[in-house]
Design an enzyme around this catalytic site. Structure first.
Site, PDB file in Angstrom:
ATOM      1  N   HIS A  16      -4.225  -3.067  -8.730  1.00 28.99           N
ATOM      2  CA  HIS A  16      -3.138  -2.171  -8.309  1.00 28.99           C
ATOM      3  C   HIS A  16      -2.640  -1.360  -9.516  1.00 28.99           C
ATOM      4  CE1 HIS A  16      -2.323  -5.494  -5.165  1.00 28.99           C
ATOM      5  NE2 HIS A  16      -2.708  -4.442  -4.479  1.00 28.99           N
ATOM      6  N   LYS A  40       4.786 -10.913   8.530  1.00 28.84           N
ATOM      7  CA  LYS A  40       3.740 -11.405   7.630  1.00 28.84           C
ATOM      8  C   LYS A  40       4.355 -12.334   6.598  1.00 28.84           C
ATOM      9  CE  LYS A  40      -0.037  -9.450   4.905  1.00 28.84           C
ATOM     10  NZ  LYS A  40      -0.599  -8.208   4.375  1.00 28.84           N
ATOM     11  N   ARG A  89     -12.001  -0.172  -3.246  1.00 25.26           N
ATOM     12  CA  ARG A  89     -12.767  -1.053  -4.134  1.00 25.26           C
ATOM     13  C   ARG A  89     -14.246  -1.064  -3.757  1.00 25.26           C
ATOM     14  NH1 ARG A  89      -8.967  -5.996  -2.730  1.00 25.26           N
ATOM     15  NH2 ARG A  89      -9.365  -4.926  -0.778  1.00 25.26           N
ATOM     16  N   SER A 127      -5.062  -9.561  -4.088  1.00 25.11           N
ATOM     17  CA  SER A 127      -3.959 -10.513  -4.219  1.00 25.11           C
ATOM     18  C   SER A 127      -4.373 -11.868  -3.630  1.00 25.11           C
ATOM     19  CB  SER A 127      -2.723  -9.997  -3.483  1.00 25.11           C
ATOM     20  OG  SER A 127      -2.349  -8.746  -3.981  1.00 25.11           O
TER      21      SER A 127
END
Ligand code: PNS
Length: 157
Positions: A16, A40, A89, A127
């Site tokens: 990030h 979430k 990515r 993450s």
């Protein structure tokens, strides 16, 4: 031009940070916007995630860290930003990201999504990967900023 970099950032990783550091060279200001999603379950609270991001972007003048709830495009309108910044990515990211970009454009035709290819050395990083490694006692200092690594280690110790 102002760009919004929206995400969960639970927690922020070097991947990030790579996008933020490169984004600030392209835009006048980058607003890192932490999504507050009550549906979430996150490892870190919204306040903690903001604090972590502020700490590791303190060396960048044109970065603001904020949080939002609801639709990203509504937040972007409110902040008078027409650009959403996202990192790509690997190829599998593309499908989800393209769908998100198209959804956002269907909600507000004035918004553009700008993708930056994540630096190769972080192409595997997420993450979730960091949390999984930390949970099993693996090294994470090469994956997240020092302040974040400390928080994660404290959580799992
Ligand atoms: O870091 P993430 O979890 O990949 O970020 C995803 C995020 C926050 C950018 C995305 O879930 C989002 O924009 N959520 C807000 C709700 C929304 O606007 N939905 C419509 C676009 S898919």
């Amino acid at each position: 031009m102002v760009a919004i970099y929206p995400g969960s950032f639970d927690p922020i990783t070097y991947g990030h940070l790579d996008i933020i550091e490169r984004g600030v060279k392209l835009f006048d200001r980058v607003i890192v916007a932490v999504l507050c999603n009550p549906n979430k379950q996150s490892l870190f609270s919204q306040e903690k995630r903001i604090e972590q991001i502020r700490h590791c972007t303190a060396h960048l003048d044109n970065v603001e860290v904020d949080s939002f709830t609801g639709l990203t495009v509504e937040y972007a309108k409110q902040r008078k930003a027409r650009v959403l910044l996202r990192g790509l990515r690997v190829l599998s990211d593309f499908e989800k990201e393209l769908q998100m970009a198209h959804t956002n454009q269907s909600l507000w035709s004035g918004v553009e999504t700008v993708f930056l290819a994540t630096t190769k050395e972080y192409s595997f990083l997420s993450s979730s990967v960091v949390k999984e490694i930390a949970q099993f006692g693996g090294a994470i200092s090469h994956l997240v900023p020092e302040n974040v690594a400390k928080d994660i280690l404290m959580h799992y110790s």
